[in-house]
Design a protein around this motif. Sequence first.
Motif, PDB file in Angstrom:
ATOM      1  N   ASP A  84       0.837  -1.321  -0.021  1.00  0.00           N
ATOM      2  CA  ASP A  84       0.055  -0.121   0.190  1.00  0.00           C
ATOM      3  C   ASP A  84       0.928   1.383   0.126  1.00  0.00           C
ATOM      4  O   ASP A  84       1.802   1.227   0.630  1.00  0.00           O
ATOM      5  N   GLU A  87       2.584   2.470   3.294  1.00  0.00           N
ATOM      6  CA  GLU A  87       3.464   1.357   3.855  1.00  0.00           C
ATOM      7  C   GLU A  87       5.001   1.538   3.783  1.00  0.00           C
ATOM      8  O   GLU A  87       5.287   2.315   2.889  1.00  0.00           O
ATOM      9  N   ALA A 293      -1.620  -4.833   5.353  1.00  0.00           N
ATOM     10  CA  ALA A 293      -2.549  -4.153   5.269  1.00  0.00           C
ATOM     11  C   ALA A 293      -3.579  -5.052   5.681  1.00  0.00           C
ATOM     12  O   ALA A 293      -4.597  -4.585   6.351  1.00  0.00           O
ATOM     13  N   HIS A 296      -4.616  -4.607   9.443  1.00  0.00           N
ATOM     14  CA  HIS A 296      -4.903  -3.353   9.821  1.00  0.00           C
ATOM     15  C   HIS A 296      -6.422  -3.118  10.422  1.00  0.00           C
ATOM     16  O   HIS A 296      -7.289  -3.581   9.824  1.00  0.00           O
TER      17      HIS A 296
END
Length: 364
Positions: A84, A87, A293, A296
Amino acid sequence: MNVIDSKNPESRHPRTASPVTRTLRTVTDLLEAGLVTPAQAPALDQVAQQYATAIPPAFASLIESPDDPIGRQVIPDAAECTVDPTEDPDPIGDDALSPVPGIVHRYADRALLKPLLVCPLYCRFCFRREHVGPGGGVLDDAALGRALDWLRTHTDIHEVVMTGGDPLMLSPRRMRAIMTALEGMAHIHTIRIHSRVPVADPERLNDEMADALETTRSMWLVAHVNHARELTPAARAAIRRVQARAIPVLGQSVLLRGVNDTPEALEALLRAQVAARIRPYYLHQLDPAPGTARFHVPIREGQRLLASLRGRVTGIAWPTYVLDIPGGHGKVPIAPGYLHEGPDGYLRVEAPDGTIHRLARERG
């Protein structure tokens, strides 16, 4: 695969139909253990080129299915190759704050000592996943000497946090040598060891290693535990070996999607720690390392989750919910807030049941 009595998540004892007898390190190992399918293998081979895998037998025996709260933490996933834009390979800025190899200096009065970059198992959400692995190795004698010399000459450092990698992967002899060196520095008052070994490979934390941790300094062990089932009888026995030497044990966990992100799972985790005489210390917001991700949980959701346990869980079990600010700016508490100022100047406080109460105006 494992068959488990699921009636009580805090006291289940898995029975392994085909016991894992060695650490799982390759896609072939995972296939043979039934933890991944042949169709997944090509994508996982790509993951393996970037990130290490290691699942010791003690931890593997807890896996009910590849995406259960235990398997999800350690079994590689093709999503790890998707990065992502938010990141970062060094999400908390360790590299920029490392004056010499093996040292990270972020806070004025303490420093990290990383004697090795090897772990008993490699968590798929690890914020140091770009650095740790079998090739990370151990600081050789010369590099370790330079790191210790840095600590020796920086007398404003009062606490050393040993991390890595996992310090309990060292031999007891090398651990004892490091402890002796730190004891020789009068300005070092506190030593903290952060480790996954007690739950990942508890037999490694034997009496010889526990003896090596004994010191005249204030010593603390911080055990990384993310789910109640990780605190098996063997894990609790390993922790007791440390506690028997008057070393207190704290717990740190990462808030993870699909692992501990429900009130029931988080409550069970906190209660299991207290039952093992582990004081919950930190609940970490996930650091945005590459390919993580899927773990998260948004901060607002984490705050609501903790708030749902206020009044249900003893304060002894209440961790500090923290965010490590990206870029190396340090940790800050991000717990839910209960105190608000009203338009009339009086403070309002929210009770555990959600009711709002006005406080008398504060003096001064």
